[in-house]
Design an enzyme around this catalytic site. Sequence first.
Site, short mmCIF file in Angstrom:
data_model
loop_
_atom_site.label_atom_id
_atom_site.label_comp_id
_atom_site.label_asym_id
_atom_site.label_seq_id
_atom_site.Cartn_x
_atom_site.Cartn_y
_atom_site.Cartn_z
N ASP A 317 0.86 -1.17 0.00
CA ASP A 317 0.00 0.00 0.00
C ASP A 317 0.90 1.24 0.00
O ASP A 317 2.10 1.13 0.30
CB ASP A 317 -0.89 -0.03 1.24
CG ASP A 317 -1.74 1.22 1.37
OD1 ASP A 317 -2.35 1.63 0.38
OD2 ASP A 317 -1.76 1.79 2.48
N ASP A 512 -2.05 -0.66 6.02
CA ASP A 512 -2.31 -0.15 7.37
C ASP A 512 -3.72 0.36 7.57
O ASP A 512 -4.13 0.65 8.68
CB ASP A 512 -1.32 0.96 7.72
CG ASP A 512 -1.65 2.26 7.01
OD1 ASP A 512 -2.11 2.20 5.85
OD2 ASP A 512 -1.45 3.33 7.61
#
Length: 620
Positions: A317, A512
């Site tokens: 990410d 996250d």
Amino acid sequence: MKPTSVVLGPLFQDRLKVALLAIALAGLVIGLCLLLAGLSDVAKLVFAAGVVPVLVALVFEVLRSVGRGEFGLDIVAALSMSAALVFGEALAAAVVALMYSGGTFLESFAEGRARREMSALLSRVPRTATRHENGALCEVPLDDLAPDDLILIRQGDVAPVDGKVESDAAMLDQSALTGEAMPVRLMRGNDVMSGSTNAGDAFDLRVTRAAADSTYAGIVRLVEAAQASKAPMARLADRWSLLFLVVTVCLAFAAWWFTGDPIRAVAVLVVATPCPLILAVPVALVAGLSRAAHYGVLIKGAKPLETLARIKTLILDKTGTLTDGRPQIVSIQTFGDSGEGEILLVAAALDQASKHPIAQAIVAAAQARGLTLPPPENMVETAGEGVTGTVNGRAVAVGGITFVTAHTEVATPDTDALEEGAVVVAVAIEGRLAGHIVMADPLREGTGALLSGLRRLGIVRILLATGDRLAVAKEVTAGLGLDAVRAELTPDQKVSLVLTERTNGPVMMVGDGVNDAPALAAADIGVAMGARGAAASAEAADVVLLVDRLDRLLPGIEIAIGARRIALQSVVAGIGLSILGMIAAAFGYLTPVQGAVLQEVIDVAVILNALRTLRIKPQF
């Protein structure tokens, strides 16, 4: 061998293991003394007395295993002890009994040592906290703490909950969470992870999360889940155990059939019991879990540990993972008479009243530069647009360009073009545009070296998957040598990307945010940034980085590779030596007693080899 397990709880099991070991040892020692004294008939009775309790416990365990549809080498141990007693080899039976009970005790001891660091982590959970109440300090139960409470952290205390430093500074030892030996100095307003130890003077902590929701409480729950897991290698070991059981029984009966000597069969069974295949794998993998936790990498069990060692594709990410996730000031553009320091001061002073992440980042930057921020007055916040108010008697507007322009009384000057991914915070003082604070979310320091290290550890493909715009994603990752950049993805598209990449081998996804949770769950290994990441991502992930540093992946993967290699080494060596010993026994070169002693040496050797995992020192 597998530890003898009963339904009366772990404490009873531990005591039973000790009792069985003591009985077997006493029977063997006393019997040998009687044998040396010439009392062979009495010695045989004493040998048998030491064997029978161990054999009964073992038969009970075998019946329970068979009831669950599991067939392992406990059966070989039971056959070898029974056959030795039936054919008058009481001494060999006593050695096997000591070997079996000692093996269960040694495995328990080895796993206890391997879990030492995890147990230390659990034992550090505080039970109470010292809270400021009406000008006094009161000791209160941890569950009574609520967000916004102010508590005192004395020197040597463990922070019981997550919070922010309310004193000028704090010195914290985070080694139990991150493995880093050096204490970290945090300034006023900085975040404190629960579980950190105060290594300096006492300081005040403003509670931001209740105890049950704090970082440390979440870590403890994850540790408990990790300890209860079973690896696919252990299940593979069970399948190998069944094959080894068949080979052992066939070889024993063949030796008896062709020679007519049942003692040869007894010797073969004794050499094959217990099996290092069952001993080595769990000890090595549990030791790997402990070693990884020492470096701030919490792996939720032995199955993810083994899979982590075989990862071929990494999907990252962007925001909060590849980048820091917290905007930082890149530059300050000034228009008119105001200097950079003045623009930052008035903007940060007004932003003290806002909870917006950009506002908090500006306040943190001003505090880091040592600016003393006056309190704002007449503050009015327009959600998502900006803030207006008074600072030191002057009217100030801080926010987006359109918002601030609407609060200026004179024409705004032309501004320079900004690079992709930058955020512009405009600042107006007394109705005049004073300047722009240019902010960006930069790459984490050392990202290039991290990716190179991951490739050296066997990862073939590295991709970026983000919901951000493609232009921003490409600007941020320029020069990193990624194999692909996938932008503007929805959560379900991230899942599709993970499933597609599986054709190239096991996939690891690192994220996250809440939007990353589905992809983390879909990946062979999901890795969550546990320090500041969302609870949903940590729950869905197989691995949690306990510190907000992506480079913790390197020691985590290296330890996983080492643990798996050591486990396989122990299995191959142990089984190979056992088979050689069985063949020697079948041809009459080993008596039952000699075979029992030989197998005991093999088992101790493979356990000690498996414990080498605790000494793995990552190179990265």
